[in-house]
Write a protein that holds these residues in place. Structure first.
Motif, mmCIF file in Angstrom:
data_model
loop_
_atom_site.group_PDB
_atom_site.id
_atom_site.type_symbol
_atom_site.label_atom_id
_atom_site.label_comp_id
_atom_site.label_asym_id
_atom_site.label_seq_id
_atom_site.Cartn_x
_atom_site.Cartn_y
_atom_site.Cartn_z
ATOM 1 N N LYS A 11 73.815 -8.171 62.830
ATOM 2 C CA LYS A 11 74.704 -7.908 61.692
ATOM 3 C C LYS A 11 76.105 -7.532 62.145
ATOM 4 O O LYS A 11 77.047 -7.572 61.370
ATOM 5 N N LEU B 137 64.805 -6.091 54.435
ATOM 6 C CA LEU B 137 63.647 -6.314 55.295
ATOM 7 C C LEU B 137 62.308 -6.180 54.577
ATOM 8 O O LEU B 137 61.353 -6.893 54.873
ATOM 9 N N SER C 288 70.945 -15.296 60.042
ATOM 10 C CA SER C 288 70.613 -14.125 60.842
ATOM 11 C C SER C 288 69.193 -13.675 60.575
ATOM 12 O O SER C 288 68.416 -13.414 61.499
ATOM 13 N N LEU C 289 68.855 -13.591 59.292
ATOM 14 C CA LEU C 289 67.523 -13.094 58.943
ATOM 15 C C LEU C 289 66.434 -14.062 59.358
ATOM 16 O O LEU C 289 65.437 -13.686 59.961
ATOM 17 N N ILE D 64 69.432 -2.237 54.475
ATOM 18 C CA ILE D 64 68.546 -2.909 55.427
ATOM 19 C C ILE D 64 67.101 -2.864 54.941
ATOM 20 O O ILE D 64 66.353 -3.833 55.073
ATOM 21 N N LEU E 134 68.194 -6.817 64.222
ATOM 22 C CA LEU E 134 68.964 -6.965 62.990
ATOM 23 C C LEU E 134 70.299 -6.234 63.085
ATOM 24 O O LEU E 134 71.344 -6.762 62.697
ATOM 25 N N ILE F 59 66.509 -12.833 63.664
ATOM 26 C CA ILE F 59 65.684 -11.635 63.598
ATOM 27 C C ILE F 59 64.213 -11.970 63.763
ATOM 28 O O ILE F 59 63.492 -11.337 64.524
ATOM 29 N N THR G 281 62.557 -5.402 65.954
ATOM 30 C CA THR G 281 63.074 -6.203 64.844
ATOM 31 C C THR G 281 64.300 -5.546 64.214
ATOM 32 O O THR G 281 65.317 -6.190 63.961
#
Length: 644
Positions: free
Chosen positions: A551, A524, A561-562, A520, A547, A566, A543
Motif C-alpha cells: 500500500k 481484508l 495489490s490485493l 485494512i 499489504l 498480497i 499477509t
C-alpha cells in the motif's frame, strides 16, 4: 587437621607418656614438659609464647598451677582399676596403707578396705610442707606404705617409706585419647567460628544480631558503614533506640521470620530480613540482615539487562496474547493455572499458532519470573550439535571444541525455564539423554565426568502428534509421559475466526499503520474469512505485512495489490479456500473456481510464484532488490525462485 597437645608430666610418668606418644604416632602433635610439684613457671611462659596449643594433658597436682592460660585441660583420672592395682601391690608390703593426693582426698575407700582386707586411710595435702608434715605424722603412727601422686611419692621415698605411684599406663593413654578428641573438636569449632566471622564480615549485607530482649549483640562492618555508626556505639544498646521495632518485636515474640521487609532508617530505605534464633523451640534472639534498597533495585536492573543481552529472557506475558474468542479464553485460563505449578508442560498446536508466546507467558506468570528463559528449536540443529548445545561440553571434547569448554542450555537455564521447541524432532539417542536429565535433575557435559545438579522447569512444544510417534517407535513412551504432565493445546486460527479483526488491528499497530487499521480490516476481512490459514497467525502476519508494504507503493492499483501481490500464494482471485472436515491438521481444501480439482499443488504454486515475481520485476523496472522488498523475501530467495 593438625592439632597440638602440651603434656606436663612428673618424671615418674615421663617414660609412660613418651612410650604412648610413640605408639600413637603423636610426635608431631605433642610438646612435652617435665616438672616437679609447683615448679611450673618456666613451662607456663613457654606455653604462653606458643599460642597454638589446643589442649594441656597433666595430672591433678600440676593442674592447680596452670592459672589463666585459657586452654582446656584434660586430667589423668584415677580409676577404680588403678586403686585396686596399687592396693594389691601395697598388700604385698604391708597390711595398712595411706592413700594421699593433692587438694581433696579420695572418697569411698572403705569399700576397698573390705575388698582387699587392708586398713586404708585417705588423706590430702595442700602444699609441700603440708605433705611432709602429714607423712611424718603417719610414720609416727606406724604407716610405712603410701599410695599417691608425684609429690607424695618423692617425699615418702626421701623419708625412707615405700611409695606406690597411682597412675597406670591405661589411665594416661585414656587421657591422651580424650585430649586428642577435645583438640580436634575445639579446632573444628574455632575454624567454624572463623568461617562464620568471615561470612558475617564480608557478606556485603548489613548484619545485626540481638538477644531475646532486643538488645544489640553483634554488628558487622557493613552494618557500621550503612548506618554510619560504630559497633561500639551499637553493641549493648536497645534496638528500638536506632531501629524500627515493630517487625523485630513480632519475630522475637512469635519466633517467625519476616523477609523482604522495607524499613526506613535515618531517611533511607533498606530491604530487611528478620530471622529468629530458635533454641529448644523458643526464640532466643534475632538476626537482622539488611541491604540498601536502591542497591538491590540497581542489581535487579543489571541482572535483567544481562538476561536481555544474552537473549535468555521472556518478553511476552498473557496480556500480550490477542484473542477474545471462547477457545482462546479457555486456553489462556488453563495456561495461567499451569503457571502456578512447576511441572513440565507439553504445548501442542500447528505451526504459527503462538506456542512460544504461551511458553514465555507461563514463565513470566510463574515463580521463576525474572530467572532465565532459554529457548531452543530442536529442528534446526544436527544431532551432535544439539547435544552440545543442550548439555554443554568440556575442553577438548571434540575437534573444534571451544577452549575451556562451554556450558549447556540446561546450565544456563538453572533456576529458570528451558523451552524445547519442535521436541518431536529429537533423535531417539538424544531423547534418552534428555529423559535421564529430567529424571535425575543432573547434567553431564559432553566429554565430561562430573554431574552438575540443575533446577530447570521444562516447557516443550511440537506441531506433531507425539502419541502416534510413540506407536510408530519414533518417540520414547517414557519421555512422552514425562513431558506430558500438563498438556496445553493452542487452537489454530481457523477455529477462532472471531479473533481475526483483533489480530489484524494489532498487526497494523505493530507495522505503524494503526490509523489505517479499520480500513485494512474492512478490506481484508471478507477475503481472509474464506481461508483456512494453514500457517495460522504467522501466515496472517505475513499477509498483513505484505499489504502494508504494497500500500506504500504508488505503482500498484488497489485491486491488483490485493489480488496479485498480497495473496499471490493463495490466488484468491482464481481459487476458493474452504474449511475441510477431512483434514483437521491443515483444515484447507484447494479447488478451482469451476470446482474441478487442480492436479498438482506444488507445481501450481511454483508457476504462480514465477508469474507474480515477473509482474513485480516489471513494475520495479527490473530492480531485484526493490522487487524482493515488495515481495517480503530476500534477494537470494528471489534469485533461487527465478532460477529453479
Amino acid at each position: 587437621m593438625n592439632v597440638k597437645l602440651a603434656i606436663i608430666s612428673h618424671p615418674l610418668t615421663g617414660p609412660i607418656f613418651r612410650e604412648l606418644v610413640e605408639e600413637k604416632k603423636l610426635n608431631d602433635s605433642v610438646l612435652y614438659f617435665e616438672a616437679t610439684f609447683g615448679n611450673l613457671c618456666p613451662i607456663l611462659a613457654t606455653i604462653r609464647e606458643e599460642k597454638n596449643i589446643d589442649v594441656i594433658v597433666t595430672a591433678w597436682g600440676h593442674a592447680a598451677f596452670l592459672g589463666d592460660l585459657n586452654i582446656p585441660v584434660v586430667l589423668i583420672k584415677v580409676t577404680s582399676f588403678d586403686l585396686l592395682n596399687a592396693m594389691s601391690e601395697a598388700k604385698r608390703i604391708d597390711r595398712q596403707v595411706v592413700v594421699m593426693r593433692y587438694g581433696t582426698p579420695f572418697e569411698n575407700l572403705s569399700c576397698y578396705s573390705e575388698l582387699v582386707d587392708m586398713k586404708i586411710v585417705s588423706d590430702c595435702y595442700m602444699d609441700r610442707q603440708d605433705a611432709r608434715e602429714k607423712i611424718d605424722r603417719y610414720f609416727r603412727f606406724g604407716y610405712r606404705t603410701f599410695i599417691g601422686t608425684s609429690l607424695m611419692c618423692d617425699l615418702v621415698s626421701e623419708m625412707g617409706g615405700k611409695a606406690i605411684y597411682i597412675y597406670s599406663k591405661d589411665s594416661i593413654s585414656q587421657a591422651l585419647d580424650n585430649a586428642l578428641q577435645l583438640a580436634h573438636s575445639r579446632r573444628e569449632e574455632i575454624e567454624k567460628r572463623e568461617q562464620f566471622r568471615l561470612i558475617v564480615e564480608h557478606s556485603g549485607m548489613g548484619i545485626i544480631t540481638t538477644d531475646k530482649q532486643g538488645v544489640c549483640v553483634l554488628v558487622n562492618s557493613k552494618a557500621e558503614e550503612m548506618l554510619n555508626m560504630k559497633r561500639s556505639e551499637l553493641t549493648g544498646r536497645k534496638m528500638k533506640s536506632f531501629w524500627p521495632i515493630s517487625k523485630l518485636a513480632e519475630s522475637l515474640a512469635h519466633g517467625e521470620p519476616y523477609t523482604q521487609q522495607i524499613e526506613t532508617i535515618h531517611r533511607k530505605q533498606y530491604l530487611v530480613d528478620y530471622i529468629p534464633t530458635i533454641v529448644n523451640k523458643n526464640p532466643s534472639g534475632c538476626m537482622i540482615v539488611f541491604q540498601d534498597f536502591a542497591t538491590v533495585q540497581k542489581a535487579e536492573r543489571t541482572i535483567r539487562q544481562n538476561l536481555y543481552d544474552s537473549g535468555h529472557f521472556a518478553r511476552y506475558q498473557f496480556c500480550d496474547i490477542i484473542g477474545q474468542s471462547q477457545e482462546m479464553r479457555k486456553t489462556i485460563h488453563l495456561a495461567k493455572l499451569y503457571a502456578q505449578n512447576d511441572s513440565t508442560v507439553l504445548i501442542t498446536g500447528e505451526s504459527g499458532t503462538g506456542k512460544e508466546l504461551f511458553a514465555q507467558s507461563i514463565h513470566n506468570a510463574s515463580g521463576r519470573k525474572g530467572k532465565p528463559f532459554v529457548a531452543i528449536n530442536c529442528a534446526v540443529f544436527t544431532e551432535h550439535l544439539l547435544e552440545s548445545e543442550l548439555f554443554g561440553y568440556e575442553d577438548g571434547a571434540f575437534t573444534g571444541a571451544k577452549k575451556g569448554g562451554k556450558p549447556g542450555l540446561f546450565e544456563m537455564a538453572h533456576e529458570g525455564t528451558l523451552y524445547l521447541d519442535e521436541i518431536g524432532e529429537l533423535s531417539l539417542e538424544l531423547q534418552s539423554r534428555l529423559l535421564r536429565v529430567l529424571q535425575e535433575k543432573q547434567v553431564r557435559r559432553v566429554g565430561g565426568h562430573n554431574l552438575m545438579p540443575v533446577d530447570v522447569r521444562i516447557l516443550a512444544a511440537t506441531n506433531r502428534d507425539l502419541n502416534t510417534m510413540v506407536l510408530q517407535g519414533k518417540f520414547r513412551q517414557d519421555l512422552y509421559y514425562r513431558l506430558n504432565v500438563l498438556h496445553l493445546k493452542v487452537p489454530p486460527l481457523r477455529e477462532r475466526p472471531d479473533d481475526l479483526p483483533h489480530l489484524i488491528k494489532s498487526l497494523c499497530a505493530k507495522y505503524g499503520v494503526a490509523d489505517q487499521a479499520d480500513e485494512i480490516v474492512s478490506e481484508l476481512l471478507p477475503r481472509v474469512q474464506q481461508y483456512g490459514w494453514p500457517g495460522n497467525v504467522r501466515e496472517l502476519e505475513n499477509t498483513v505485512q505484505r499489504l502494508v508494504v504494497v500500500k506504500q507503493g504508488e505503482s500498484f492499483s488497489e485491486e491488483q495489490s490485493l489480488s496479485d501481490i498480497i495473496f499471490y500464494d493463495l490466488s484468491i482471485g482464481q481459487l476458493t479456500f474452504t474449511s475441510s472436515s477431512d483434514n483437521s491438521q491443515q483444515g484447507v481444501s484447494l479447488v478451482k473456481s469451476d470446482k474441478t480439482e487442480y492436479p498438482n499443488l506444488t507445481e501450481f504454486k511454483k508457476q504462480n510464484e514465477r508469474e507474480m515475481i515477473h509482474q513485480v520485476l516489471a513494475k520495479c523496472n527490473g530492480n531485484k532488490t526493490e522487487a524482493a522488498r515488495y515481495l517480503g523475501i530476500s534477494r537470494a530467495t528471489l534469485w533461487r525462485k527465478l532460477n529453479f
